[in-house]
Design an enzyme around this catalytic site. Structure first.
Site, PDB file in Angstrom:
ATOM      1  N   HIS A 156      72.145 -33.255-142.317  1.00  0.00           N
ATOM      2  CA  HIS A 156      71.240 -32.595-141.355  1.00  0.00           C
ATOM      3  C   HIS A 156      71.781 -31.243-140.907  1.00  0.00           C
ATOM      4  O   HIS A 156      71.504 -30.805-139.792  1.00  0.00           O
ATOM      5  CB  HIS A 156      70.996 -33.446-140.104  1.00  0.00           C
ATOM      6  CG  HIS A 156      70.683 -34.881-140.387  1.00  0.00           C
ATOM      7  ND1 HIS A 156      69.398 -35.347-140.526  1.00  0.00           N
ATOM      8  CD2 HIS A 156      71.498 -35.946-140.587  1.00  0.00           C
ATOM      9  CE1 HIS A 156      69.430 -36.654-140.773  1.00  0.00           C
ATOM     10  NE2 HIS A 156      70.697 -37.038-140.832  1.00  0.00           N
ATOM     11  N   SER A 277      74.651  -2.038-148.047  1.00  0.00           N
ATOM     12  CA  SER A 277      73.384  -1.687-147.415  1.00  0.00           C
ATOM     13  C   SER A 277      73.233  -0.171-147.458  1.00  0.00           C
ATOM     14  O   SER A 277      74.215   0.563-147.436  1.00  0.00           O
ATOM     15  CB  SER A 277      73.404  -2.176-145.966  1.00  0.00           C
ATOM     16  OG  SER A 277      72.551  -1.387-145.174  1.00  0.00           O
ATOM     17  N   LYS A 283      78.024  -3.583-144.097  1.00  0.00           N
ATOM     18  CA  LYS A 283      77.430  -4.740-144.777  1.00  0.00           C
ATOM     19  C   LYS A 283      77.979  -5.010-146.173  1.00  0.00           C
ATOM     20  O   LYS A 283      78.307  -4.104-146.923  1.00  0.00           O
ATOM     21  CB  LYS A 283      75.909  -4.542-144.918  1.00  0.00           C
ATOM     22  CG  LYS A 283      75.139  -4.569-143.630  1.00  0.00           C
ATOM     23  CD  LYS A 283      75.066  -5.950-142.991  1.00  0.00           C
ATOM     24  CE  LYS A 283      74.150  -6.881-143.753  1.00  0.00           C
ATOM     25  NZ  LYS A 283      72.738  -6.492-143.661  1.00  0.00           N
ATOM     26  N   GLU A 290      70.799 -14.629-153.276  1.00  0.00           N
ATOM     27  CA  GLU A 290      69.462 -14.468-152.684  1.00  0.00           C
ATOM     28  C   GLU A 290      68.402 -14.313-153.773  1.00  0.00           C
ATOM     29  O   GLU A 290      67.307 -14.873-153.694  1.00  0.00           O
ATOM     30  CB  GLU A 290      69.427 -13.246-151.762  1.00  0.00           C
ATOM     31  CG  GLU A 290      70.124 -13.479-150.435  1.00  0.00           C
ATOM     32  CD  GLU A 290      70.213 -12.209-149.597  1.00  0.00           C
ATOM     33  OE1 GLU A 290      69.876 -12.265-148.420  1.00  0.00           O
ATOM     34  OE2 GLU A 290      70.619 -11.155-150.138  1.00  0.00           O
TER      35      GLU A 290
END
Ligand code: ARG
Length: 459
Positions: A156, A277, A283, A290
């Protein structure tokens, strides 16, 4: 260019309809398979004496020449040919003249296209098998060096019990093994020859279906000519197996994305697999996992498209089936590039932060079950022990301390069976070590499984 069937018609096709009907811009991918299929068919017509040996020789030489021209970039199939099958036939007739018009004796594009896609898919499945094995090996290499690295285990998405990191990674090897088994199954149903079913009913021309099947390496032939030209189950099975594979790749992708966040800090991406980025200089983005997670949707979409394509379509061949190609082509391309990217990511793309991992399992309640199991070892019924430990967790949370911070007197207040040795059981390393049931995360079990997989993957 006049259509093969133009003699039957008075007027030319509407230009948009012509383009709409054509499949050449995508089915030219099948050129090598189409040539292979035609060579086998021509050989067979020679064997059954439908064509003379000199006719067969001319046809085969012509087809081989087309292959050479194509491989040398001198022949590029495309419009105005309607599809790859007509395109090759037209080209052959252009090269060898009248004899070329005999190639299509005793066959139809319906059994031809079915044969081509099966040949193509069989080869793709074999490539995918190799790619999956490479990915399994990269998971195994990472597992080998992380048997004793601890990582929080979750259910969970809540801290559950600590795990050996290798055990976590081996779970992916198991998923990938099921993927391999599924592809193997699919391959056995891809590897059946529809050639000789002709349009739908078979043919009165003397053919030998077993000969062409053997030439093309098919295991057996379709028993029913109608089924042979109508079956697209194998395309759906291929995309279905691929959808499940993508679900596995997107699962590990999601985990990696979480692991490299500042919040988790379980791992960081190496420069090989991370991107920056355009705006925020600090970043380091996990674009690779992804993208894999994102591409999963495409493959699921292809599965839906194919299932819908066959729904309610009456026997036998219907033009709807021309729509089978783009989904299977894109599926094969997508999964191959995703598996390769994931292999690079696992091999060279992530570095685990061992210190953060071990700190995190030291500072939670994921050893609570072990406290209950400790009491079970002293013959306390599990449910009673579970409730005692529940109270202890609550007590600790109120005081903002951990179970290991309790004094032995406090332990004894909760249950008289607690003794000094309880502190040994609470250590995360012992928590993991003790889960020695078969298939569990205990180091001995994990070591055994690592060795098993080394043998199975020949590492
Ligand atoms: N381009 C067609 C396809 O991909 C080839 C078979 C056409 N057959 C026919 N009867 N129109 O399915």
């Amino acid at each position: 260019m006049a259509k093969v069937w133009s003699k039957r018609f008075d007027n030319a096709l509407d230009p948009h309809i012509e383009k709409f009907n054509a499949s050449i811009v995508f089915d030219r991918k099948l050129i090598l398979e189409d040539l292979e299929c035609s060579i086998a068919h021509a050989k067979m017509l020679g064997k059954t004496k439908v064509l003379s040996s000199s006719e067969v020789l001319q046809i085969i030489n012509g087809l081989k020449l087309i292959k050479v021209e194509y491989l040398e970039g001198k022949f590029f199939p495309g419009p105005p040919s309607e599809d790859i099958h007509y395109c090759i036939e037209e080209k052959l007739i252009g090269l060898i003249g009248e004899t070329g018009k005999k190639l299509h004796t005793g066959r139809s594009r319906n059994d031809q296209v079915g044969t081509d896609i099966r040949l193509w898919l069989r080869k793709e499945i074999d490539n995918i098998e190799t790619l999956i094995i490479d990915l399994q090996k990269s998971f195994l290499n990472l597992a080998k060096s992380n048997i004793y690295t601890l990582i929080p285990g979750y259910t969970h998405m809540q801290r559950a019990q600590p795990l050996s990191l290798a055990h976590h990674l081996l779970a992916y090897i198991e998923m990938l093994q099921r993927d391999r088994e599924r592809y193997k199954e699919v391959r056995s149903r891809v590897n059946i020859s529809p050639l000789g079913a002709a349009a739908l009913a078979g043919t009165k021309i003397k053919i030998d279906r077993h000969f062409t099947a053997a030439e093309l390496g098919f295991n057996k032939i379709y028993k029913n000519s109608i089924d042979a030209v109508s079956d697209r189950d194998f395309c759906i099975e291929f995309v279905s197996a691929s959808a499940l594979l993508m679900s596995h790749l997107s699962k590990i992708s999601e985990e990696i994305i979480l692991w490299v966040t500042d919040e988790f800090s379980f791992a960081k991406l190496t420069d090989k697999c991370a991107t920056g980025s355009s705006l925020m200089p600090q970043k380091k983005n996990p674009d690779v996992p992804e993208l894999i997670r994102g591409k999963t949707g495409r493959v699921y979409g292809h599965l839906q498209a194919l299932l819908t394509m066959v729904k309610g379509v009456p026997l036998s061949y219907n033009k709807d089936f021309q729509e089978d190609k783009e989904p299977i082509f894109d599926t094969a391309e997508t999964i191959s590039s995703c598996i390769k990217a994931m292999t690079i990511l696992i091999n060279d793309g992530i570095e685990f932060n061992i210190k953060n991992l071990s700190d995190s399992v030291e500072n939670d309640f994921s050893n609570a079950t072990d406290l209950a199991d400790y009491l079970v070892g002293k013959d306390v019924p599990f449910r009673t022990a579970y409730q005692v430990v529940g109270q202890m967790v609550k007590y600790c949370l109120e005081r903002k301390i951990l179970l290991k911070n309790l004094k032995i007197e406090e332990f004894k207040k909760f249950h008289p069976e607690f003794d000094e040795d309880v502190f040994v059981d609470l250590k995360p390393v012992n928590v993991v070590k003790s889960r020695n049931s078969e298939g569990g995360t205990g180091f001995a079990q994990v070591e055994k499984e690592v060795n098993n997989w080394k043998k199975r993957l020949l590492l």
